[in-house]
Scaffold this motif. Sequence first.
Motif, PDB file in Angstrom:
ATOM      1  N   LYS A 226       0.779  -1.213  -0.057  1.00 37.66           N
ATOM      2  CA  LYS A 226      -0.135  -0.007   0.074  1.00 37.66           C
ATOM      3  C   LYS A 226       1.005   1.247   0.135  1.00 37.66           C
ATOM      4  CE  LYS A 226      -4.265  -1.666   2.083  1.00 37.66           C
ATOM      5  NZ  LYS A 226      -5.054  -1.526   3.502  1.00 37.66           N
ATOM      6  N   SER A 227       1.771   1.439   0.849  1.00 38.08           N
ATOM      7  CA  SER A 227       2.708   2.295   1.124  1.00 38.08           C
ATOM      8  C   SER A 227       3.540   2.706  -0.548  1.00 38.08           C
ATOM      9  CB  SER A 227       3.688   2.137   2.025  1.00 38.08           C
ATOM     10  OG  SER A 227       3.245   2.025   3.387  1.00 38.08           O
ATOM     11  N   VAL A 228       3.890   1.705  -0.919  1.00 43.76           N
ATOM     12  CA  VAL A 228       4.625   1.871  -2.077  1.00 43.76           C
ATOM     13  C   VAL A 228       3.642   2.176  -3.284  1.00 43.76           C
ATOM     14  CG1 VAL A 228       6.091   0.815  -4.149  1.00 43.76           C
ATOM     15  CG2 VAL A 228       6.419   0.450  -1.377  1.00 43.76           C
ATOM     16  N   ILE A 229       2.572   1.436  -3.704  1.00 47.07           N
ATOM     17  CA  ILE A 229       1.678   1.590  -4.554  1.00 47.07           C
ATOM     18  C   ILE A 229       1.051   2.914  -4.710  1.00 47.07           C
ATOM     19  CG2 ILE A 229      -0.373   0.857  -6.011  1.00 47.07           C
ATOM     20  CD1 ILE A 229       0.728  -2.171  -5.437  1.00 47.07           C
ATOM     21  N   GLN A 230       0.415   3.354  -3.357  1.00 42.36           N
ATOM     22  CA  GLN A 230      -0.534   4.371  -3.446  1.00 42.36           C
ATOM     23  C   GLN A 230       0.376   5.751  -3.253  1.00 42.36           C
ATOM     24  OE1 GLN A 230      -3.246   3.758  -0.098  1.00 42.36           O
ATOM     25  NE2 GLN A 230      -4.199   2.310  -1.360  1.00 42.36           N
ATOM     26  N   GLU A 231       1.756   5.547  -3.114  1.00 41.12           N
ATOM     27  CA  GLU A 231       2.607   6.759  -2.930  1.00 41.12           C
ATOM     28  C   GLU A 231       3.099   7.048  -4.115  1.00 41.12           C
ATOM     29  OE1 GLU A 231       3.708   8.986  -0.465  1.00 41.12           O
ATOM     30  OE2 GLU A 231       2.300   8.119   0.626  1.00 41.12           O
ATOM     31  N   PHE A 232       2.967   6.362  -5.276  1.00 37.77           N
ATOM     32  CA  PHE A 232       3.208   6.480  -6.773  1.00 37.77           C
ATOM     33  C   PHE A 232       2.472   7.681  -7.129  1.00 37.77           C
ATOM     34  CE2 PHE A 232       5.541   2.581  -7.488  1.00 37.77           C
ATOM     35  CZ  PHE A 232       6.694   2.846  -7.841  1.00 37.77           C
ATOM     36  N   LYS A 233       3.070   8.945  -7.645  1.00 38.12           N
ATOM     37  CA  LYS A 233       2.217   9.911  -7.978  1.00 38.12           C
ATOM     38  C   LYS A 233       2.005   9.761  -9.528  1.00 38.12           C
ATOM     39  CE  LYS A 233       4.142  13.605  -5.023  1.00 38.12           C
ATOM     40  NZ  LYS A 233       5.105  14.657  -5.042  1.00 38.12           N
ATOM     41  N   PRO A 234       0.242  10.152 -10.045  1.00 40.76           N
ATOM     42  CA  PRO A 234      -0.106   9.867 -11.332  1.00 40.76           C
ATOM     43  C   PRO A 234       0.857  10.624 -12.106  1.00 40.76           C
ATOM     44  CG  PRO A 234      -1.694  10.302  -9.897  1.00 40.76           C
ATOM     45  CD  PRO A 234      -0.555  10.657  -9.099  1.00 40.76           C
ATOM     46  N   LEU A 235       0.913  10.190 -13.379  1.00 42.57           N
ATOM     47  CA  LEU A 235       1.883  10.854 -14.455  1.00 42.57           C
ATOM     48  C   LEU A 235       0.701  11.712 -15.344  1.00 42.57           C
ATOM     49  CD1 LEU A 235       3.538   7.315 -15.870  1.00 42.57           C
ATOM     50  CD2 LEU A 235       4.616   9.287 -14.307  1.00 42.57           C
ATOM     51  N   PRO A 236       1.497  12.525 -16.124  1.00 42.88           N
ATOM     52  CA  PRO A 236       0.324  13.684 -17.111  1.00 42.88           C
ATOM     53  C   PRO A 236      -0.629  12.714 -17.466  1.00 42.88           C
ATOM     54  CG  PRO A 236       2.708  13.845 -17.430  1.00 42.88           C
ATOM     55  CD  PRO A 236       2.894  12.589 -16.688  1.00 42.88           C
ATOM     56  N   PHE A 237      -1.890  13.300 -17.553  1.00 42.88           N
ATOM     57  CA  PHE A 237      -2.977  12.650 -18.036  1.00 42.88           C
ATOM     58  C   PHE A 237      -3.798  11.690 -17.078  1.00 42.88           C
ATOM     59  CE2 PHE A 237      -0.667  13.881 -21.928  1.00 42.88           C
ATOM     60  CZ  PHE A 237      -1.633  14.686 -22.605  1.00 42.88           C
ATOM     61  N   ASN A 238      -3.207  11.934 -15.917  1.00 45.49           N
ATOM     62  CA  ASN A 238      -3.629  11.005 -14.701  1.00 45.49           C
ATOM     63  C   ASN A 238      -3.445   9.561 -15.088  1.00 45.49           C
ATOM     64  OD1 ASN A 238      -4.999  10.795 -12.171  1.00 45.49           O
ATOM     65  ND2 ASN A 238      -6.820  10.038 -13.098  1.00 45.49           N
ATOM     66  N   ILE A 239      -2.376   9.286 -15.548  1.00 44.46           N
ATOM     67  CA  ILE A 239      -2.055   7.731 -15.966  1.00 44.46           C
ATOM     68  C   ILE A 239      -1.115   7.196 -14.826  1.00 44.46           C
ATOM     69  CG2 ILE A 239      -0.791   6.350 -17.571  1.00 44.46           C
ATOM     70  CD1 ILE A 239      -1.390   8.148 -19.611  1.00 44.46           C
ATOM     71  N   HIS A 240      -1.534   6.204 -14.063  1.00 46.51           N
ATOM     72  CA  HIS A 240      -0.771   5.691 -13.041  1.00 46.51           C
ATOM     73  C   HIS A 240       0.258   4.676 -13.493  1.00 46.51           C
ATOM     74  CE1 HIS A 240      -4.411   7.187 -11.345  1.00 46.51           C
ATOM     75  NE2 HIS A 240      -3.668   7.430 -10.195  1.00 46.51           N
ATOM     76  N   ILE A 241       1.117   4.205 -12.738  1.00 50.29           N
ATOM     77  CA  ILE A 241       2.221   3.306 -13.111  1.00 50.29           C
ATOM     78  C   ILE A 241       1.661   1.698 -13.424  1.00 50.29           C
ATOM     79  CG2 ILE A 241       2.959   2.962 -10.722  1.00 50.29           C
ATOM     80  CD1 ILE A 241       5.338   3.153 -13.703  1.00 50.29           C
TER      81      ILE A 241
END
Length: 532
Positions: free
Chosen positions: A195-210
């Motif tokens: 949770k800490s790792v995945i939810q801390e990833f900030k979205p990329l442009p156009f709200n695209i997530h890793i």
Amino acid sequence: MEHDLTQEVYRLLKQLGTHLDKRYIKERLVSHPDFPSAFCITSLLDELSISNNAIELNLDDLQSLNGPALAFVDGKSFYFIKDIALPEKSIPNFSDRWNGIVILAQKESQSFKSDELQKIEQQRTLKNTWMILLAVTLISLAIILLYNTAPKNIYLFGLSAVGAFLSWQAVLVELGKTSDFSIKICRESNSLSCKSVIQEFKPLPFNIHISDISMFFFLGIINLVIIKEGREWEDITNTIIQLLCYVSSVPLIISIYYQQFIVKKWCALCISISICLCLMILLAITFESQTKVNLNGMFLSIMCIFLLPGIIWMNLRPLIEERNDTLTKNLLLKRFKRNPDLFKMRLLNQNKEVCHSFPTDLQIGNSKAPCQVVAVISPVCGPCSEAFDILKKLKLRYTEQIGITIRFALGNQYKSKMIILKAMLSYALSKDGFMNSPKDIETMLDTWYQNTDVDKFIMKYPSAENKALISYISEVQKWIKNSSIYYTPTIIINGYRLHDPYTFDDLLEFGGLCLEIFSSEVDKDSDDQTNC
């Protein structure tokens, strides 16, 4: 980060042999007015007829107990423990983190299984059947498409399928959801936290997530593997797969760097996805490909095939997030509705109705009980049949503590309703002692609502014509009109009518509260007049 209480309760129920859909567990927990307290958990266990007890203990007292439990840890929430006598196996550093409160639960070997639980288990069985059929279909389709395919292509397909599954689990964690698989693989510790790792990833442009990139990369590779085998564009497709796998090393390195130096925790899901990517890169090196790539129509067409799952997914994700937001808001509204103070205020904040008893009243339950429910229903009405089922459950739950009076309304479809009503009441009035036998009355009503066939009912309950019956029925219809009862079913509890937002569906929820409200009420009416 919010702890997932739903998952902990789900694991407890699963250990007890009760398999429920997580959405149902979440709905009952989150919508409870006292969420996330112990009371919301014990209320759910009570609904499921699972004996339970929330108690405060010393650490030494746990050794004398056994079985699964929920423990209040870190002063925040309840966590599942497989064996309360060995808590350290389930929760690291338990003795330092435990706050002294546990919820013990035990399912009796011959415990009563509620209708609601039976319905949920039937839905779960149906859902599992469809999932198995879907899995068999997809596996069969993959075998057909990959028949006579080179082994390396099968390996690539398998790795991509595993990667897509792991990416989907990452998406669920990112959306705040969990599954049995993610719970097993994502163990929380000082150095591990999905949770800490995945939810801390900030979205990329156009709200695209890793996780989105990972998702449509693997799905895109699956598409390419399926379409390339034995066709004229196989070489160029191999070249594209190689390029894509090499490019994937960039987010792979970023992910490892982010976990090591930014979050300073590792994600088991991310590591598993990284392993899949590494194996795919090694496998892609062995592919025969073109040394020179021309940006012709064939190349662009294949790239479109690769990007197709990503385009579809990026349109689906906002819908999934919107649905989650809607469900969360609905649960908050249900929590407001389930507030006992609101129910009590809505019920009692009205003029109390007083009505005469009628010779055609059908009484089930205890007529002398402090809590009396009058149900104005129709003999031909789908919701009325459902209301009767709820009333039966209410009577079963509270036995002699509640009385239920069935009073029929004719309304529209007068002729068809009059036929069954005359047959039913003629039989009831003609049999000695029948009107004083709640069990026989309930059986007769149940017979009708289970199979609304007039001819079969009359054959089972034959009777002579009662000349006074029309007069009796007219009196009831006149009372219904004067009481401004415009729809069925209408529920009246000790003279107080059940109004919106509450319906007969809420009787089981608030039955205990009604008993508490009216338990001290003394019947002051004469024998020929009762509170509705």
